[in-house]
Design an enzyme around this catalytic site. Structure first.
Site, PDB file in Angstrom:
ATOM      1  N   ARG A  57       0.841  -1.209   0.000  1.00 44.89           N
ATOM      2  CA  ARG A  57       0.000   0.000   0.000  1.00 44.89           C
ATOM      3  C   ARG A  57       0.875   1.257   0.000  1.00 44.89           C
ATOM      4  O   ARG A  57       0.992   1.955  -1.005  1.00 44.89           O
ATOM      5  CB  ARG A  57      -0.941  -0.019   1.218  1.00 44.89           C
ATOM      6  CG  ARG A  57      -2.053   1.026   1.188  1.00 44.89           C
ATOM      7  CD  ARG A  57      -1.657   2.420   1.583  1.00 44.89           C
ATOM      8  NE  ARG A  57      -1.103   2.511   2.933  1.00 44.89           N
ATOM      9  CZ  ARG A  57      -0.542   3.612   3.403  1.00 44.89           C
ATOM     10  NH1 ARG A  57      -0.443   4.691   2.660  1.00 44.89           N
ATOM     11  NH2 ARG A  57      -0.025   3.642   4.635  1.00 44.89           N
ATOM     12  N   ASP A  58       1.527   1.541   1.106  1.00 47.18           N
ATOM     13  CA  ASP A  58       2.283   2.791   1.220  1.00 47.18           C
ATOM     14  C   ASP A  58       3.406   2.822   0.190  1.00 47.18           C
ATOM     15  O   ASP A  58       3.726   3.858  -0.388  1.00 47.18           O
ATOM     16  CB  ASP A  58       2.879   2.895   2.639  1.00 47.18           C
ATOM     17  CG  ASP A  58       3.172   4.320   3.052  1.00 47.18           C
ATOM     18  OD1 ASP A  58       3.148   5.208   2.187  1.00 47.18           O
ATOM     19  OD2 ASP A  58       3.442   4.554   4.244  1.00 47.18           O
ATOM     20  N   HIS A 108       6.028   4.303  12.391  1.00 42.93           N
ATOM     21  CA  HIS A 108       5.931   4.252  10.925  1.00 42.93           C
ATOM     22  C   HIS A 108       6.895   5.313  10.389  1.00 42.93           C
ATOM     23  O   HIS A 108       6.531   6.463  10.201  1.00 42.93           O
ATOM     24  CB  HIS A 108       4.468   4.562  10.568  1.00 42.93           C
ATOM     25  CG  HIS A 108       4.130   4.597   9.128  1.00 42.93           C
ATOM     26  ND1 HIS A 108       3.459   3.579   8.488  1.00 42.93           N
ATOM     27  CD2 HIS A 108       4.315   5.538   8.174  1.00 42.93           C
ATOM     28  CE1 HIS A 108       3.249   3.896   7.232  1.00 42.93           C
ATOM     29  NE2 HIS A 108       3.768   5.089   7.012  1.00 42.93           N
ATOM     30  N   HIS A 159       9.309   6.866   7.658  1.00 42.46           N
ATOM     31  CA  HIS A 159       9.845   6.944   6.291  1.00 42.46           C
ATOM     32  C   HIS A 159      11.334   7.279   6.422  1.00 42.46           C
ATOM     33  O   HIS A 159      11.773   7.855   7.419  1.00 42.46           O
ATOM     34  CB  HIS A 159       9.061   7.979   5.475  1.00 42.46           C
ATOM     35  CG  HIS A 159       7.700   7.491   5.076  1.00 42.46           C
ATOM     36  ND1 HIS A 159       7.415   7.020   3.821  1.00 42.46           N
ATOM     37  CD2 HIS A 159       6.560   7.346   5.801  1.00 42.46           C
ATOM     38  CE1 HIS A 159       6.149   6.620   3.777  1.00 42.46           C
ATOM     39  NE2 HIS A 159       5.601   6.811   4.971  1.00 42.46           N
ATOM     40  N   CYS A 173       5.203   9.256  -0.280  1.00 46.00           N
ATOM     41  CA  CYS A 173       3.822   9.700  -0.042  1.00 46.00           C
ATOM     42  C   CYS A 173       3.462  10.680  -1.134  1.00 46.00           C
ATOM     43  O   CYS A 173       4.180  11.648  -1.358  1.00 46.00           O
ATOM     44  CB  CYS A 173       3.669  10.349   1.332  1.00 46.00           C
ATOM     45  SG  CYS A 173       2.011  11.018   1.572  1.00 46.00           S
ATOM     46  N   ASN A 196       9.062   3.899   3.198  1.00 42.53           N
ATOM     47  CA  ASN A 196       9.208   3.486   4.601  1.00 42.53           C
ATOM     48  C   ASN A 196      10.554   2.820   4.780  1.00 42.53           C
ATOM     49  O   ASN A 196      11.163   2.364   3.822  1.00 42.53           O
ATOM     50  CB  ASN A 196       8.127   2.451   4.950  1.00 42.53           C
ATOM     51  CG  ASN A 196       6.747   3.004   4.767  1.00 42.53           C
ATOM     52  OD1 ASN A 196       6.212   2.978   3.674  1.00 42.53           O
ATOM     53  ND2 ASN A 196       6.171   3.513   5.831  1.00 42.53           N
TER      54      ASN A 196
HETATM   55  P1  HMG Z   1     -12.696  14.606  -2.116  1.00 43.84           P
HETATM   56  O1  HMG Z   1     -12.449  14.955  -3.534  1.00 43.84           O
HETATM   57  O2  HMG Z   1     -12.735  15.715  -1.100  1.00 43.84           O
HETATM   58  O3  HMG Z   1     -14.009  13.720  -1.974  1.00 43.84           O
HETATM   59  O4  HMG Z   1     -11.612  13.538  -1.696  1.00 43.84           O
HETATM   60  P2  HMG Z   1     -15.520  14.096  -2.153  1.00 43.84           P
HETATM   61  O5  HMG Z   1     -16.239  13.472  -0.998  1.00 43.84           O
HETATM   62  O6  HMG Z   1     -15.708  15.576  -2.395  1.00 43.84           O
HETATM   63  O7  HMG Z   1     -15.889  13.324  -3.491  1.00 43.84           O
HETATM   64  C1  HMG Z   1     -15.316  13.666  -4.752  1.00 43.84           C
HETATM   65  C2  HMG Z   1     -15.360  12.436  -5.669  1.00 43.84           C
HETATM   66  O8  HMG Z   1     -14.529  11.391  -5.141  1.00 43.84           O
HETATM   67  C3  HMG Z   1     -16.738  11.845  -5.811  1.00 43.84           C
HETATM   68  O9  HMG Z   1     -16.824  11.266  -7.118  1.00 43.84           O
HETATM   69  C4  HMG Z   1     -16.739  10.730  -4.798  1.00 43.84           C
HETATM   70  O10 HMG Z   1     -17.649   9.706  -5.118  1.00 43.84           O
HETATM   71  C5  HMG Z   1     -15.311  10.215  -4.936  1.00 43.84           C
HETATM   72  P3  HMG Z   1     -17.456  12.072  -8.355  1.00 43.84           P
HETATM   73  O11 HMG Z   1     -18.860  12.385  -7.889  1.00 43.84           O
HETATM   74  O12 HMG Z   1     -16.622  13.317  -8.541  1.00 43.84           O
HETATM   75  O13 HMG Z   1     -17.362  11.093  -9.483  1.00 43.84           O
HETATM   76  N1  HMG Z   1     -14.825   9.583  -3.704  1.00 43.84           N
HETATM   77  C6  HMG Z   1     -14.249   8.355  -3.670  1.00 43.84           C
HETATM   78  N2  HMG Z   1     -13.981   7.452  -4.639  1.00 43.84           N
HETATM   79  C7  HMG Z   1     -13.388   6.298  -4.247  1.00 43.84           C
HETATM   80  N3  HMG Z   1     -13.061   6.024  -2.970  1.00 43.84           N
HETATM   81  C8  HMG Z   1     -13.318   6.897  -1.994  1.00 43.84           C
HETATM   82  C9  HMG Z   1     -13.943   8.117  -2.329  1.00 43.84           C
HETATM   83  N4  HMG Z   1     -14.318   9.203  -1.593  1.00 43.84           N
HETATM   84  C10 HMG Z   1     -14.857  10.062  -2.447  1.00 43.84           C
HETATM   85  N5  HMG Z   1     -12.988   6.605  -0.741  1.00 43.84           N
HETATM   86  C11 HMG Z   1     -10.716  11.807  -0.328  1.00 43.84           C
HETATM   87  C12 HMG Z   1     -11.549  13.062  -0.372  1.00 43.84           C
HETATM   88  C13 HMG Z   1     -10.388  11.508   1.108  1.00 43.84           C
HETATM   89  C14 HMG Z   1     -11.500  10.661  -0.951  1.00 43.84           C
HETATM   90  C15 HMG Z   1      -9.452  12.050  -1.157  1.00 43.84           C
HETATM   91  O14 HMG Z   1      -8.827  13.175  -0.617  1.00 43.84           O
HETATM   92  C16 HMG Z   1      -8.521  10.882  -1.097  1.00 43.84           C
HETATM   93  O15 HMG Z   1      -8.757   9.834  -1.667  1.00 43.84           O
HETATM   94  N6  HMG Z   1      -7.435  11.042  -0.365  1.00 43.84           N
HETATM   95  C17 HMG Z   1      -6.535   9.911  -0.121  1.00 43.84           C
HETATM   96  C18 HMG Z   1      -5.164  10.362  -0.214  1.00 43.84           C
HETATM   97  C19 HMG Z   1      -4.264   9.184   0.030  1.00 43.84           C
HETATM   98  O16 HMG Z   1      -4.561   8.040  -0.242  1.00 43.84           O
HETATM   99  N7  HMG Z   1      -3.085   9.513   0.534  1.00 43.84           N
HETATM  100  C20 HMG Z   1      -2.087   8.542   0.795  1.00 43.84           C
HETATM  101  C21 HMG Z   1      -2.421   7.657   1.950  1.00 43.84           C
HETATM  102  S1  HMG Z   1      -2.106   8.401   3.532  1.00 43.84           S
HETATM  103  C22 HMG Z   1      -0.417   8.097   3.788  1.00 43.84           C
HETATM  104  O17 HMG Z   1       0.256   7.602   2.919  1.00 43.84           O
HETATM  105  C23 HMG Z   1       0.177   8.379   5.129  1.00 43.84           C
HETATM  106  C24 HMG Z   1       0.404   7.114   5.954  1.00 43.84           C
HETATM  107  O18 HMG Z   1       1.230   6.205   5.270  1.00 43.84           O
HETATM  108  C25 HMG Z   1       1.057   7.466   7.304  1.00 43.84           C
HETATM  109  C26 HMG Z   1       2.285   8.369   7.155  1.00 43.84           C
HETATM  110  O19 HMG Z   1       3.248   7.989   6.466  1.00 43.84           O
HETATM  111  O20 HMG Z   1       2.219   9.435   7.743  1.00 43.84           O
HETATM  112  C27 HMG Z   1      -0.926   6.413   6.256  1.00 43.84           C
HETATM  113 MG    MG Z   2       3.407   6.331   5.219  1.00 45.65          MG
END
Ligand code: HMG
Ligand code: MG
Length: 304
Positions: free
Chosen positions: A15-16, A207, A209, A240, A249
């Protein structure tokens, strides 16, 4: 020096790691990577995420990855979920464990999830309630615990506050994410001591990186303070998407080698782990980013 006898490794490479690799790989390749990690002895694996595919294209089709994986006794596959939309997809895909994430920095929260920290915790409380209804276990992450790519320094009290709220939502464990890998051991120590005043140490994981090569020393500090769960990524995959320049990581190989040398059990077979790393590196067309993997391969080939 007080250290645990065994450490729980949470492998987040599928995933990450993969979420930030630019070359797209198929769900079949992602599932095969997970199977190879299981063969190498990993028991806790984050296999994908149900986030917006517009935001993170590599994680589209995570349902297909879950569907391709067979249940293996004592092995847990988890998926990252940002909101109720993702939760619905995770339930439909049969996920048994999810991970949710919030940030300790407002700007990162906006960039990563398009909402404030407070709004994200509100969303996550709905997700946690839905998970409880389906008897799905929930792990939590706090991002930017030792620094933010947009705001710089992050106050450990802020991290403790977010971690506590995730704990209260019912997360069985909170993983402290140094998203951009800027932390150094004293800062990691101060962070963990601060968070541990609000969340019990046995509910905490780290966690790190490895952007600045600080992940191993920081891991050692965490273990000395009583944390016994460490997130790692095979071959140091990833970064990220919302933290420009962040490295992957800490490599699973690095942590497994260090812990094995210290007599701490992880259950990992390093040779099989190297094979899993070679597999995904080959599919991504990338070169190995684990010094332990490099050194072990070189010594197997007669190098010193
Ligand atoms: P948004 O654009 O604000 O969402 O995104 P929305 O609610 O306004 O919806 C917009 C569109 O997205 C809509 O579709 C929704 O249906 C769709 P449209 O009507 O335009 O066709 N939608 C989705 N589709 C699929 N799956 C969903 C979903 N939600 C809404 N879950 C959202 C908000 C949170 C979804 C977006 O910002 C997002 O996906 N962010 C994820 C970012 C991400 O994955 N980042 C990396 C992971 S975190 C990380 O790596 C850190 C970690 O490792 C720890 C560390 O290292 O610190 C965990
Ligand atoms: Mg991470």
């Amino acid at each position: 020096m007080s250290l645990p006898d065994s450490v729980r490794i949470v492998e987040v490479g599928p995933r990450d790691g993969l979420q930030n690799e630019s070359k797209q790989v198929s769900p079949q390749v992602r599932a095969e990577l997970v199977e190879r990690l299981v063969f190498a002895g990993l028991k806790h694996i984050e296999v994908g995420s149900f986030v917006s595919p517009k935001w993170v294209p590599q994680m589209a089709d995570s349902a297909k990855v879950l569907a391709a994986l067979e249940d293996v006794p004592d092995v847990t596959y988890s998926v990252l979920v940002p909101n109720m939309h993702g939760m619905g997809n995770a339930v439909e895909a049969g996920a048994k464990e999810i991970a949710v994430f919030a940030a300790a920095s407002e700007t990162f929260s906006q960039r990563n999830t398009n909402c404030s920290i407070g709004e994200s915790l509100e969303r996550l409380s709905l997700v946690a309630a839905e998970a409880a209804r389906h008897k799905i276990a929930v792990r939590g992450y706090v991002s930017c615990v030792l620094g933010c790519p947009y705001e710089g320094a992050v106050n450990p009290d802020m991290v403790a506050s977010v971690a506590k709220q995730l704990d209260e939502l019912g997360c069985f464990e909170i993983s402290l994410g140094d998203t951009i890998g800027v932390g150094t051991p004293k800062a990691a120590e101060r962070l963990i001591e601060t968070v541990a005043t609000d969340v019990p140490l046995d509910h905490l994981a780290v966690h790190f990186h490895d952007t600045y090569g600080q992940a191993l020393p920081n891991t050692l500090v965490a273990l000395q303070l009583g944390i016994a769960t460490v997130d790692t990524s095979v071959g140091g995959l990833g970064g990220c998407p919302y933290a420009p320049g962040a490295a992957g990581n800490v490599a699973t190989e690095e942590v497994a080698y260090m812990l094995s040398g210290m007599g701490i059990t992880t259950g990992i077979d390093l040779e099989r782990l190297l094979a899993a790393g070679d597999f995904i590196d080959g599919r991504l067309g990338r070169t190995r980013r684990s010094r332990v993997a490099e050194a072990l391969r070189a010594s197997a080939n007669g190098g010193g």
